[in-house]
Design a protein around this motif. Structure first.
Motif, PDB file in Angstrom:
ATOM      1  N   ALA A 281       0.822  -1.175   0.006  1.00 35.41           N
ATOM      2  CA  ALA A 281      -0.101  -0.075  -0.017  1.00 35.41           C
ATOM      3  C   ALA A 281       0.955   1.153  -0.068  1.00 35.41           C
ATOM      4  O   ALA A 281       0.471   1.990  -0.903  1.00 35.41           O
ATOM      5  CB  ALA A 281      -0.890  -0.065   1.261  1.00 35.41           C
ATOM      6  N   PRO A 282       1.875   1.355   0.866  1.00 31.12           N
ATOM      7  CA  PRO A 282       2.713   2.591   0.880  1.00 31.12           C
ATOM      8  C   PRO A 282       3.515   2.692  -0.449  1.00 31.12           C
ATOM      9  O   PRO A 282       3.903   3.639  -0.942  1.00 31.12           O
ATOM     10  CB  PRO A 282       3.620   2.544   2.125  1.00 31.12           C
ATOM     11  N   VAL A 283       3.874   1.517  -1.103  1.00 29.92           N
ATOM     12  CA  VAL A 283       4.435   1.676  -2.225  1.00 29.92           C
ATOM     13  C   VAL A 283       3.664   2.268  -3.507  1.00 29.92           C
ATOM     14  O   VAL A 283       4.317   3.276  -4.020  1.00 29.92           O
ATOM     15  CB  VAL A 283       4.922   0.191  -2.630  1.00 29.92           C
ATOM     16  N   LEU A 284       2.533   1.853  -3.441  1.00 29.32           N
ATOM     17  CA  LEU A 284       1.782   2.419  -4.494  1.00 29.32           C
ATOM     18  C   LEU A 284       1.422   4.026  -3.981  1.00 29.32           C
ATOM     19  O   LEU A 284       1.270   4.571  -4.916  1.00 29.32           O
ATOM     20  CB  LEU A 284       0.612   1.697  -4.570  1.00 29.32           C
ATOM     21  N   GLY A 285       1.054   4.164  -2.978  1.00 30.13           N
ATOM     22  CA  GLY A 285       0.629   5.400  -2.295  1.00 30.13           C
ATOM     23  C   GLY A 285       1.816   6.508  -2.584  1.00 30.13           C
ATOM     24  O   GLY A 285       1.415   7.615  -2.681  1.00 30.13           O
ATOM     25  N   ASN A 286       3.054   6.098  -2.619  1.00 29.19           N
ATOM     26  CA  ASN A 286       4.181   7.010  -3.223  1.00 29.19           C
ATOM     27  C   ASN A 286       4.362   6.926  -4.357  1.00 29.19           C
ATOM     28  O   ASN A 286       5.515   7.540  -4.690  1.00 29.19           O
ATOM     29  CB  ASN A 286       5.333   6.736  -1.974  1.00 29.19           C
ATOM     30  N   ASP A 287       3.587   6.444  -5.287  1.00 33.18           N
ATOM     31  CA  ASP A 287       4.016   6.390  -6.568  1.00 33.18           C
ATOM     32  C   ASP A 287       5.338   5.741  -7.050  1.00 33.18           C
ATOM     33  O   ASP A 287       5.945   6.187  -8.037  1.00 33.18           O
ATOM     34  CB  ASP A 287       3.780   7.842  -7.163  1.00 33.18           C
ATOM     35  N   ALA A 288       5.757   4.677  -6.437  1.00 29.44           N
ATOM     36  CA  ALA A 288       6.956   4.021  -6.846  1.00 29.44           C
ATOM     37  C   ALA A 288       6.542   3.127  -8.230  1.00 29.44           C
ATOM     38  O   ALA A 288       5.813   2.663  -8.309  1.00 29.44           O
ATOM     39  CB  ALA A 288       7.593   3.177  -5.685  1.00 29.44           C
ATOM     40  N   GLY A 289       7.668   3.086  -9.023  1.00 35.54           N
ATOM     41  CA  GLY A 289       7.516   2.239 -10.330  1.00 35.54           C
ATOM     42  C   GLY A 289       7.691   0.708 -10.056  1.00 35.54           C
ATOM     43  O   GLY A 289       7.256   0.239 -11.201  1.00 35.54           O
ATOM     44  N   GLY A 290       7.776   0.315  -8.938  1.00 37.01           N
ATOM     45  CA  GLY A 290       8.070  -1.064  -8.822  1.00 37.01           C
ATOM     46  C   GLY A 290       8.492  -1.574  -7.465  1.00 37.01           C
ATOM     47  O   GLY A 290       8.765  -0.538  -6.704  1.00 37.01           O
TER      48      GLY A 290
END
Lengths: 560, 85
Positions: A281-290
């Motif tokens: 969730a935090p990965v996608l929330g911070n707009d990371a590429g992968g």
């Protein structure tokens, strides 16, 4: 007002009550009781509470992941109230006057043994369920706290230091920040804090006193400052800083959806490091590429016995499907050294950092490796998987590991099980040997990812867990940076990509260096993605490259 | 008393989760339900004993239902076996 200075290892400000981590007592005391009836009532009350806790967990699981997920906890509930289980415990208490803790422990062993001796591997693994249920009841009996925190409100958590197995079990929703007595910037508490995006201060020693428990503390992870019972003025200043912190976050929010592109057009991929499927969730929330590093150890740390193929498969599948078509690099088992697991039964070593760890364990015990690889390949059908091997020193190790992958793929094909044919295979570059041999290693794999914590530790012969070595443990040391450049050049000569998945990736003072030597990907904690994007967008590589390279390789090198 | 036999088709047999579901199904009725594999019979309310039978795919179990609501219970439980096992 009391002010304490420590070392800040994860930035930010937090305000909340101080709470000391409660460690579960592992030893069960055996005793004879006089009043068996009362002891039986004690058991019944604990059993009831366990069933209630499991009911809550089931509700939570149902809300988050549906009926299937809730069923596990409901099955545990049924085990806790199982008539045979209960009768056996009652027998020990009423006939042998055994205390409840010991009675539960004995009966647990008996039932676990029954499952373990069945000829079906699935049923054998159920021994872990009985143990899980029993330890829940025992924890309630002994008054130990599950997950280490017994508080209704979120707290600033203080501890001597936290073991990896303890950090994975923490109830993350209850933590505003960390304070530890010992530890180092690359300890697991620090890594966890950065992943969660909350402040952490380490190395405060005995300055943090038990008597402060429950009092309001303010921690400033940037300065490493802890304030107990702050005066109005200080409180006002800190609240203003907290407000500013929120504003910075809001500003960074605006970077979402933008490219990681320098002023002169060079791009770099910014990915995230995670430790469990919940971290997606935090990965996608911070707009990371992968995901550039998914540490698979949590699966092993969370279990009382080797996790089954299906259990692992479900976890990998969840991360891969949640990430959609984005790349997910999953690192195979990396235990040993500072991450020890009881059931692996590894002999105690004099020098575990250089001992039987990571890929070495996997190659020595292929049955463990095979289970993980099967789970990984089966999960590969659900997303974009890259498999990464840790702790490589020689070409033969990589060849042997790849052979295992081929064998697993052949097995799955024969069984008619689906897997992706586009799984990339890569290795961690975290030993000087791997860095020096990177020209040869690049011919064997699809990518490299540099683990800077270990690479620094091994290159500088400096234990990263030792807080006293702070100033000697310097990841900016030219020896480390030169190795990174060498690895980068060798990767590109052979047409493969290279990333950094250590803590160094998020160090904004090195972003110029990484862009100049041509690193393709940086994997950082979720919170670091947007500040890093900002830094990349502000950089003009053409303007800094010459300066960076000459200071790295030429006379200007500061031999620190 | 009602009895029926059923051959397990689920590839993993009566493992933990279906056993848990079965116990929940049996709890709906007042009748005593036993599940037998060969000579060994267990009370179907006892989850761990049920799992302990280690019933696998292709094996046949004999289910006995006895009590006031045995008709409804036998029908409900048989339907459960067909749907889940």
């Amino acid at each position: 007002m009391i002010s304490i200075q420590g070392k800040g290892v994860s930035t930010g400000i937090a305000i909340g009550p101080l709470y000391f981590y409660q460690r579960a007592k592992s030893e069960i005391v055996r005793a004879t009781v006089k009043n068996a009836e009362k002891e039986w009532e004690r058991f019944k009350a604990s059993q009831e509470k366990a069933i209630e806790q499991l009911g809550k967990l089931a509700d939570k699981a149902r809300e988050e992941a549906g009926d299937e997920a809730a069923l596990l906890f409901e099955t545990h509930q049924l085990m806790a109230e199982d008539l045979d289980y209960e009768e056996a415990i009652q027998g020990l208490i009423e006939e042998e006057f055994l205390n409840a803790e010991a009675a539960v422990s004995d009966v647990c062993a008996q039932f676990a043994e029954m499952f373990a001796s069945m000829d079906d591997p699935y049923m054998q693994a159920r021994a872990a369920d009985v143990k899980d249920v029993s330890s829940r009841i025992i924890s309630i009996l002994t008054g130990a706290v599950q997950g280490g925190i017994d508080s209704d409100v979120p707290v600033i958590l203080a501890a001597d230091d936290l073991a990896p197995s303890e950090t994975v079990q923490l109830d993350k929703s209850k933590i505003l920040g960390f304070i530890t007595e010992g530890g180092s910037g690359s300890s697991h508490t620090a890594i966890l804090a950065r992943t969660m995006g909350i402040p952490a201060i380490i190395g405060v020693g005995d300055q943090i006193k038990k008597e402060y428990e429950g009092r309001e503390v303010i921690i400033d992870g940037t300065k490493g400052q802890i304030i107990v019972d702050s005066d109005d003025n200080t409180r006002k200043v800190m609240l203003a800083k907290l407000e500013e912190q929120k504003k910075t976050r809001e500003m960074l929010e605006k970077l979402k959806g933008l490219e990681n592109k320098t002023k002169d057009g060079q791009t770099i991929r910014i990915y995230c490091n995670i430790g469990s499927p919940d971290d997606v969730a935090p990965v996608l929330g911070n707009d990371a590429g992968g995901i550039g590093l998914f540490r698979s150890e949590f699966l092993y740390l969370n279990c009382d016995d080797y996790p089954t193929e299906d259990y692992q498969f479900e976890a990998y599948k969840k991360v891969l499907s949640d990430m959609g078509d984005k790349e997910v690099v999953i690192r195979t088992l990396d235990i040993g050294a500072d991450k020890q697991i009881g059931y692996f039964d590894l002999p105690k070593e004099e020098n575990p950092a250089m001992g039987n760890r990571a890929l070495r364990i996997c190659l020595n015990r292929p049955e463990i490796f095979r289970t993980q690889l099967r789970a990984l390949y089966r999960a590969s059908a659900f997303g974009h998987l890259c498999i990464m091997f840790p702790m490589v020193t020689s070409v033969w190790e990589v060849r042997e590991a790849k052979k295992m992958c081929e064998r697993v793929k052949a097995e799955l094909t024969a069984e008619g099980k689906a897997f992706s044919n586009d799984v990339q295979i890569g290795i961690m570059i975290e030993t000087p040997a791997a860095a020096v041999m990177s020209d040869r290693l690049a011919k064997e794999v699809d990518f490299f990812s540099c683990g800077t914590n270990d690479l620094t530790q091994y290159t500088l012969a400096c234990d990263r867990q030792n807080a006293d070595l702070g100033r000697f443990f310097n990841p900016h040391h030219p020896a480390v940076l030169r190795l990174l450049k060498m690895v980068c050049d060798n990767a590109h000569k052979n047409g493969i990509w290279v990333g950094i998945c250590g803590e160094l990736g998020a160090d904004l003072s090195l972003t110029d260096t990484f862009l100049s030597i041509g690193i393709d990907e940086l994997s950082v904690s979720p919170r670091a993605v947007l500040p890093l994007r900002q830094k990349v967008r502000d950089t003009n590589v053409a303007q800094v490259r010459d300066e960076v390279l000459s200071s790295l390789l030429g006379d200007k090198t500061q031999l620190s | 008393m009602k009895t029926f036999e059923y051959t397990i088709t689920d590839p993993v047999g009566i493992h933990a989760r279906p056993a848990g579901l079965l116990v929940k199904e049996v709890k709906k009725y007042t009748s005593t339900v036993t599940v037998a594999k060969g000579e060994k019979a267990v009370n179907a309310l006892k989850l761990m004993a049920l799992m302990g039978l280690g019933i696998k795919q292709g094996e046949t179990v004999k289910v006995t239902v006895e009590g006031a609501d045995e008709d409804a219970a036998a029908a409900g439980i048989e339907a459960f076996f067909k749907a889940n096992l």
